[in-house]
Design an enzyme around this catalytic site. Structure first.
Site, PDB file in Angstrom:
ATOM      1  N   LEU B  64      38.749  38.789  33.454  1.00 10.81           N
ATOM      2  CA  LEU B  64      38.345  37.731  32.524  1.00 10.81           C
ATOM      3  C   LEU B  64      39.273  37.700  31.324  1.00 10.81           C
ATOM      4  O   LEU B  64      39.199  36.812  30.493  1.00 10.81           O
ATOM      5  CB  LEU B  64      36.900  37.968  32.087  1.00 10.81           C
ATOM      6  CG  LEU B  64      35.911  38.084  33.264  1.00 10.81           C
ATOM      7  CD1 LEU B  64      34.529  38.493  32.774  1.00 10.81           C
ATOM      8  CD2 LEU B  64      35.846  36.775  34.039  1.00 10.81           C
ATOM      9  N   ARG B  65      40.119  38.709  31.215  1.00 16.20           N
ATOM     10  CA  ARG B  65      41.157  38.778  30.174  1.00 16.20           C
ATOM     11  C   ARG B  65      40.601  38.950  28.772  1.00 16.20           C
ATOM     12  O   ARG B  65      41.324  38.748  27.795  1.00 16.20           O
ATOM     13  CB  ARG B  65      42.085  37.552  30.231  1.00 16.20           C
ATOM     14  CG  ARG B  65      42.848  37.427  31.539  1.00 16.20           C
ATOM     15  CD  ARG B  65      43.607  38.673  31.863  1.00 16.20           C
ATOM     16  NE  ARG B  65      44.727  38.407  32.776  1.00 16.20           N
ATOM     17  CZ  ARG B  65      45.516  39.362  33.257  1.00 16.20           C
ATOM     18  NH1 ARG B  65      45.296  40.626  32.954  1.00 16.20           N
ATOM     19  NH2 ARG B  65      46.520  39.051  34.046  1.00 16.20           N
ATOM     20  N   ASP B 306      40.232  39.131  43.557  1.00 15.15           N
ATOM     21  CA  ASP B 306      41.225  39.806  42.718  1.00 15.15           C
ATOM     22  C   ASP B 306      41.822  38.829  41.698  1.00 15.15           C
ATOM     23  O   ASP B 306      43.020  38.840  41.416  1.00 15.15           O
ATOM     24  CB  ASP B 306      42.334  40.447  43.561  1.00 15.15           C
ATOM     25  CG  ASP B 306      43.003  41.601  42.816  1.00 15.15           C
ATOM     26  OD1 ASP B 306      42.396  42.147  41.892  1.00 15.15           O
ATOM     27  OD2 ASP B 306      44.153  41.935  43.161  1.00 15.15           O
TER      28      ASP B 306
END
Lengths: 325, 423
Positions: B64-65, B306
């Site tokens: 999700l950064r 991924d």
């Protein structure tokens, strides 16, 4: 993945010269044919033809190489082009500019041709794709060496040299010797040899310096792999030596230059295994006493200096063909 | 809100169901399947004629950064992508910046992700501090904060003694350990599978033995410590064989594969396409075929996206300099369907690999439409074609080798706890 190689345009003509991998035989032969008259330009009193007059050729060297840059510069100048040399490893990218920002800036300066040298395999493809995407596809890209991938003009000048001394390719046995793993020169040579129909292509080297699937590099026809240099050189017509970089002693690839020379250095004694009229080539710069003995480098079978001379003519031919001359 | 999903084809592998049946939802849970529960009145009806009604997808790896890489993606953009992809639960790896190695960071992420329109987020805590492979994290504290397992994302623990102790410590509390098998020395300077394509293009190779040597170490330690190990992103036929042999010998281990590795191989690098730069690398066609077969047979437990959003600047560089990863949340379902169709598998087998099977690995109540289960539902039209384009992708990451591809399987509605979050 597109079926057409990005160096060809929709009509199958050469738009960029990025690799000899996938370069059709007729185009390859055409470049060699075109180079022949250019060898004579150098012998004139005025060493110039006006084929690229008014065109701007940018030498974009992201990795230093005085020798290769100079040969391109001479080739472009003999075609009457304006040549701008940019040594980018020490200028803009050091200031944080991206590769494509640099390209955009130079394209805005009305460049006609980029001659690109870069340390990363595939960098000229990125530039060619970017030019196509940004309406800059009138600019031609010539790969002057990208990482370990390709050095197509070197491969072409090597083919020109072989043809000059051996006339045709159909009956030859050619050996490429040394650090194939790290060599863009070797990959271009192997592709060109396969395309031109050389029936027996050999590579010779220790396992640490050969790519895992070296036998598949030149396409499905395969090639013969030798680890014993004497055996590999038996009855060959052409010996193509590769340069061994000093840094290969690090990273556990080789124990020492001395041991390398003993096993894979080209000495008169090993060369005696080849045909008596075999020619010896080297892309330069040579490491005497590492991959080649001085007695061979300076001997009668070496054609290393003619390679350099032919290199100018071949690069003129590539530029002329791209410019539509 | 009471919702009735009518006229759909119910596919619920956990219950062995593949039949025409309506689904009734009340108070955020499945209230009935097939028969209308007594006293149920729908406040909203979704007509799923021609569609498949299945559990919401459970994705074992979606980056999700947040925190740290908000220029690449934000929780909002990636949650919108999850909803559009039919994903209702997702595990996020700990390789944020800073990494998920402190309870406060995990609590903050859980708090940010608590909005009702979001998929349920299950953080994987860092196994070692800063993912450096030196000191253990406070796993018990992190578990209390919401971590469901501990791992290293794709950063290996080089010191095998630290790895052994981390596995011992985790297994003390019964925490699962998620590990990606790659020997860092054999993978050094590698950017592509060490095979035909890397040889031809002059790219640094990552050999299959980088996976198998690391796997051997992990499997031995799993046996010695009794830790529950989940192996992430198996990439090779040889690696898969080792996992199967370990399971046959009674070692507790599960594994997953990334959806790209079912469809692509080293040849898809083409002429240095940075979108095909993935970690682990795309391997040979024979490896790809073994992964496809292994997932079908159950030798590989689950399939994940991924999901790794990468900004354009990090991809518009030469192949070896490009950051690895591909966006995947919105492609997981259509690429799962494509794999199933090409393998001629029953739809329920395919759905199981992205619903109940990953839910079992995570140990969460999800991936089923049993009566009483949380109403996490995906309704999709299996015949509708979607062309993958930058505009179509809701994820901030537009990086995918499938740009321009036409894929079957369009999500119509996604529900999380009975609330429609997409459609």
């Amino acid at each position: 993945m597109s079926a057409i190689h990005p160096q060809l345009n929709a009509r199958g003509e050469l738009q960029h010269l990025l690799s000899l991998d996938g370069l059709p035989r007729d185009i390859l032969t055409r470049i060699l044919d075109l180079a022949t008259p250019f060898t004579e330009v150098a012998e004139r009193e005025v060493k110039k033809v006006p084929l690229l007059r008014g065109k701007s050729v940018f030498n974009l060297f992201f990795e230093n190489s005085t020798r290769t840059r100079t040969t391109f510069e001479i080739a472009a100048k003999r075609l009457s082009a304006d040549v701008i040399n940019l040594n980018i490893s020490t200028s803009s990218t050091a200031k944080g500019e991206t590769l494509l920002d640099t390209v955009d800036n130079l394209a805005a300066m009305q460049a006609d041709m980029f001659v690109v040298r870069h340390a990363a395999s595939g960098a000229p493809y990125l530039i060619a794709r970017h030019l196509a995407a940004t309406g800059g596809d009138h600019i031609h890209v010539i790969n002057a060496g990208d990482g370990r991938h390709a050095h197509p003009t070197q491969g072409l000048l090597d083919m020109y040299t072989i043809r000059h001394y051996k006339q045709d390719f159909e009956n030859l046995t050619v050996a490429v010797v040394g650090d194939v793993l790290h060599s863009r020169v070797a990959r271009s040579q192997l592709h060109a040899l396969a395309t031109l129909g050389v029936p027996e292509i050999r590579v010779i080297g220790p396992k640490t310096l050969l790519p895992t699937m070296v036998d598949r590099i030149a396409g499905p026809r395969g090639l013969r792999v030798f680890h014993d240099m004497r055996e590999g050189l038996r009855d060959v017509d052409v010996v193509m030596m590769l340069r061994l970089q000093n840094e290969r002693m690090q990273g556990a690839l080789l124990p020492s230059p001395q041991e390398y020379f003993k096993s894979y250095g080209l000495t008169p004694e090993k060369l005696a295994m080849a045909k008596s009229d075999a020619i010896v080539m080297h892309p330069g710069p040579m490491n005497r006493g590492v991959e080649i003995d001085s007695a061979v480098a300076d001997g009668g079978q070496a054609v290393i200096l003619p390679q350099v001379t032919f290199g100018i003519a071949v690069r003129m031919a590539v530029m002329a063909l791209l410019a539509g001359a | 809100m009471n919702i009735r999903i009518k006229n759909g084809r119910l596919v619920d592998p956990a219950n062995g169901a593949d039949r025409r049946a309506d689904v009734f939802i009340a108070q955020g849970r499945i209230a009935g399947v097939g028969e209308c529960p007594a006293g149920f009145t729908a406040t909203r009806t979704l007509d799923a004629a021609g569609c498949v009604v299945c559990p919401g997808l459970v994705d074992l790896s979606a980056r999700l950064r947040e925190p740290g890489f908000e220029y690449r993606a934000t929780l909002e953009s990636e949650m919108a992508a999850a909803a559009a992809g039919g994903v209702t639960s997702l595990a996020c790896p700990p390789d944020t910046d800073p990494p998920l190695d402190e309870p406060g960071l995990v609590e903050m992420l859980k708090h940010r992700a608590r909005l009702p329109e979001f998929a349920k987020v299950y953080p994987i805590g860092a196994l070692t501090e800063k993912l450096e492979g030196k000191r253990l994290t406070e796993m018990a504290e992190l578990a209390e904060a919401g971590c469901v397992a501990f791992g290293q994302a794709n950063i290996p623990v080089v010191d095998t003694q630290v790895l052994q102790r981390a596995m011992q410590y985790a297994s003390t509390f019964g925490f699962p350990v998620w590990l990606q098998a790659q020997d860092p020395y054999l993978a050094r300077n590698g950017v592509a599978h060490d095979g035909e394509v890397a040889s031809r293009l002059g790219l640094g190779g990552i050999p299959v033995v980088a996976e198998t040597i690391a796997l051997a170490g992990i499997l031995h330690l799993a046996q010695a410590t009794g830790a529950r190990v989940h192996l992430t992103r198996i990439s090779s036929a040889a690696g898969l064989e080792m996992v199967a042999a370990a399971r046959a010998a009674g070692i507790q281990v599960t594994c997953d594969v990334a959806v790209h590795h079912l469809h692509l191989s080293e040849g898809d690098i083409g002429w240095f396409d940075p979108h095909a730069r993935l970690d682990p690398p795309l391997r040979s066609l024979a490896d790809r075929d073994a992964l496809r077969q292994g997932l079908a047979s159950g030798a590989i437990d689950a399939l994940c996206s991924d999901h790794t959003p990468v900004d354009d600047d990090a991809k518009l560089v030469p192949f070896a300099e490009a950051e690895s990863g591909a966006t995947g949340l919105e492609l997981l379902l259509p690429l799962t369907l494509r794999w199933a169709a090409e393998m001629e598998l029953p739809l329920s087998t395919a759905i199981a690999r992205v619903t109940c099977d990953p839910a079992r690995i995570l140990g969460i109540a999800a991936g089923t439409l049993s009566v009483g289960a949380p109403a996490d539902v995906c309704v999709f039209d299996p015949a509708a074609q979607v062309t993958v384009s930058r505009e179509h992708l809701r994820s901030q990451g537009k990086n995918t080798p499938f740009l321009g591809a036409s894929l079957a399987g369009r999500v119509r509605w996604t529900l999380v706890d009975g609330v429609p979050v997409f459609g």
